[in-house]
Write an enzyme that holds these catalytic residues in place. Structure first.
Site, PDB file in Angstrom:
ATOM      1  CB  ALA A   1     -13.881  -7.923 -10.050  1.00  0.00           C
TER       2      ALA A   1
ATOM      3  CB  CYS B   1      -3.477 -13.852  -1.347  1.00  0.00           C
ATOM      4  SG  CYS B   1      -5.240 -13.975  -1.590  1.00  0.00           S
TER       5      CYS B   1
ATOM      6  NE  ARG C   1      -3.705  -2.121   2.566  1.00  0.00           N
ATOM      7  CZ  ARG C   1      -3.959  -2.887   3.621  1.00  0.00           C
ATOM      8  NH1 ARG C   1      -3.322  -2.689   4.761  1.00  0.00           N
ATOM      9  NH2 ARG C   1      -4.850  -3.842   3.558  1.00  0.00           N
TER      10      ARG C   1
ATOM     11  CG  ASP D   1     -15.010  -5.886  -1.848  1.00  0.00           C
ATOM     12  OD1 ASP D   1     -13.787  -6.068  -1.668  1.00  0.00           O
ATOM     13  OD2 ASP D   1     -15.872  -6.737  -1.556  1.00  0.00           O
TER      14      ASP D   1
ATOM     15  CG  PHE E   1     -10.654  -7.908  -6.102  1.00  0.00           C
ATOM     16  CD1 PHE E   1     -11.697  -8.825  -6.113  1.00  0.00           C
ATOM     17  CD2 PHE E   1      -9.920  -7.725  -7.273  1.00  0.00           C
ATOM     18  CE1 PHE E   1     -11.994  -9.566  -7.263  1.00  0.00           C
ATOM     19  CE2 PHE E   1     -10.203  -8.455  -8.412  1.00  0.00           C
ATOM     20  CZ  PHE E   1     -11.233  -9.376  -8.420  1.00  0.00           C
TER      21      PHE E   1
ATOM     22  CG  ASP F   1      -5.188  -7.659  -2.723  1.00  0.00           C
ATOM     23  OD1 ASP F   1      -4.690  -8.779  -2.908  1.00  0.00           O
ATOM     24  OD2 ASP F   1      -5.303  -7.154  -1.591  1.00  0.00           O
TER      25      ASP F   1
END
Ligand code: SAH
Length: 401
Positions: free
Chosen positions: A285, A345, A217, A255, A233, A305
């Site tokens: 998205a 992730c 960030r 989101d 996201f 993300d």
């Protein structure tokens, strides 16, 4: 204590401090006297021995392909001061890193505590158990946190979504273990690099916040000046707040969760009460990007993300297709000379596979793309060198011509 005896030569990885014993490596289990069933209980402490009866360590028994997760190597009993010593060591490392207020105190195997996550938000620690073994020790863990981390006064336990379903569990899976003294206070705030975030572990995802994007960030902040930014996201708006502080011209946060978007609006209002350049949208998205493209919209900086597209190894192929698709949609919408921050992730998708998916996206769209940064999880999410499976977050910052 119940003893687990390994097959010959299966002790090698434990001697190299890899903390998992797979069920296929076990020759036999010798139950201690108190057992009625013919297998150990899920979460029970067991001692592991080599075929030649050398003690290899003590760990939690689990039903499944990982049968034991080792807590202490080379011993036959858990040392009396175990929880205190481990939490103290974890905290000392965060002190060395200069972290305070918002940080991850325990990152499972990365802090030699497999199955345990602890995040710290100002005066509150949020504990998440991923194994019944950790669940059974939750009160000892809470005590050790209070003893070792001066900023922590309250402890919340949130393991509803993370405990395995195979075994019945005693006690509540989500509750205060040490409640705040001010019972009227239902709003909890914590700060990261000087920005305030409302942390809602009661209703929010994971422990309430994504602590692992702190440094990435800050990098967005460096690139944000005068840019039209899309934070896709966005969850509670972490990247959006840094982009606003970095002087972005506009920031759009998107989101699919309405609860997340409500929190983004609360966080923006608290940190930038006069901002008129932020818009928060509840949308899927893929649908949002298609609609914006149809409307001819473009951005200078996009952040992608997404949640883990592959939760298991057998989902990798679909996940890679998903990463390619979403990245292609984003690259298409970046103005010449713009920047894409893109993340995965998914632990099951390694950095080479992710990079290949992003490469395929760039090639599909036919834009000239260069890699400016390769990003990863921060230091308070350490990777035990003997347990490379602990590496999960990866990101690329791309310059798109
Ligand atoms: N970037 C965030 C963390 C993102 S977590 C931060 O810095 O805090 C992933 C987010 O994706 C979650 O908030 C989840 O609600 C959202 N999400 C999941 N599926 C989605 C979809 N199809 N479209 C848009 N958002 C989605």
């Amino acid at each position: 204590m119940t003893s687990v005896i390994l097959k010959p030569h299966k002790e090698e990885s434990l001697k190299r401090f890899h903390p998992w014993v797979f069920s296929g490596a076990i020759a036999r289990v010798i139950l201690d006297a108190k057992h009625q069933a013919d297998t150990p209980q899920e979460g029970e402490l067991v001692a592991v021995y080599s075929a030649s009866h050398e003690p290899l360590g003590v760990g939690h028994w689990q039903i499944g392909s990982i049968a034991v997760r080792i807590l202490a190597f080379g011993v036959e009993q858990l040392p009396a001061d175990f929880w205190n010593e481990r939490i103290h060591a974890a905290y000392q490392m965060r002190v060395t890193l200069g972290l305070k207020d918002t940080f991850r105190l325990v990152h499972g195997e990365g802090d030699f505590l497999p199955g345990l996550i602890v995040d710290i938000y100002a005066e509150t620690a949020v504990i998440q158990a991923h194994s019944i073994g950790m669940h059974l020790y939750r009160h000892d863990i809470a005590k050790a946190i209070i003893n070792n981390v001066p900023q922590v006064k309250n402890i919340y336990y949130k393991s509803d979504d993370t405990l395995p379903f195979k075994a019945p569990v005693e006690g509540e899976k989500t509750c205060w273990l040490i409640p705040p003294t001010d019972t009227q206070n239902e709003e909890f705030w914590s700060s990261e690099n000087g920005l305030s975030f409302r942390i809602d572990w009661l209703k929010g995802q994971k422990t309430g916040f994504f602590v692992d994007q702190r440094e990435n960030r800050a990098l967005v902040e460096r690139y944000a000046a005068n840019k039209d930014v899309l934070n896709m996201f966005c969850y509670t708006g972490g990247f959006s707040l840094y982009a606003l502080r970095g002087g972005a011209k506009t920031v759009d946060s998107v989101d699919v969760s309405q609860k997340a978007i409500d929190l983004v609006n609360i966080n923006v209002a608290r940190n930038f009460p006069d901002a008129h350049n932020h818009t928060a949208v509840t949308a899927d998205a893929f649908e949002y990007l298609s609609a914006q493209k149809a409307a001819g919209r473009t951005f200078d900086l996009i952040i992608l993300d997404p949640p883990a597209f592959a939760k298991h190894r057998d989902a990798i192929k679909n996940a890679l297709r998903g990463y390619q698709r979403i990245n292609a949609k984003a690259i298409e919408m970046i103005r010449p000379g713009g920047i894409l921050f893109t993340f995965s992730c998914s632990q099951a998708v390694d950095k080479e596979a992710f990079r290949l998916a992003v490469f395929s996206a760039a090639a599909q769209v036919g834009r000239k793309v260069r890699i400016l940064h390769q990003l990863h999880q921060p230091q308070d999410h350490p990777i035990n060198i003997y347990h490379p499976e602990g590496e999960y977050l990866k990101g690329l910052v791309l310059y798109v011509e």
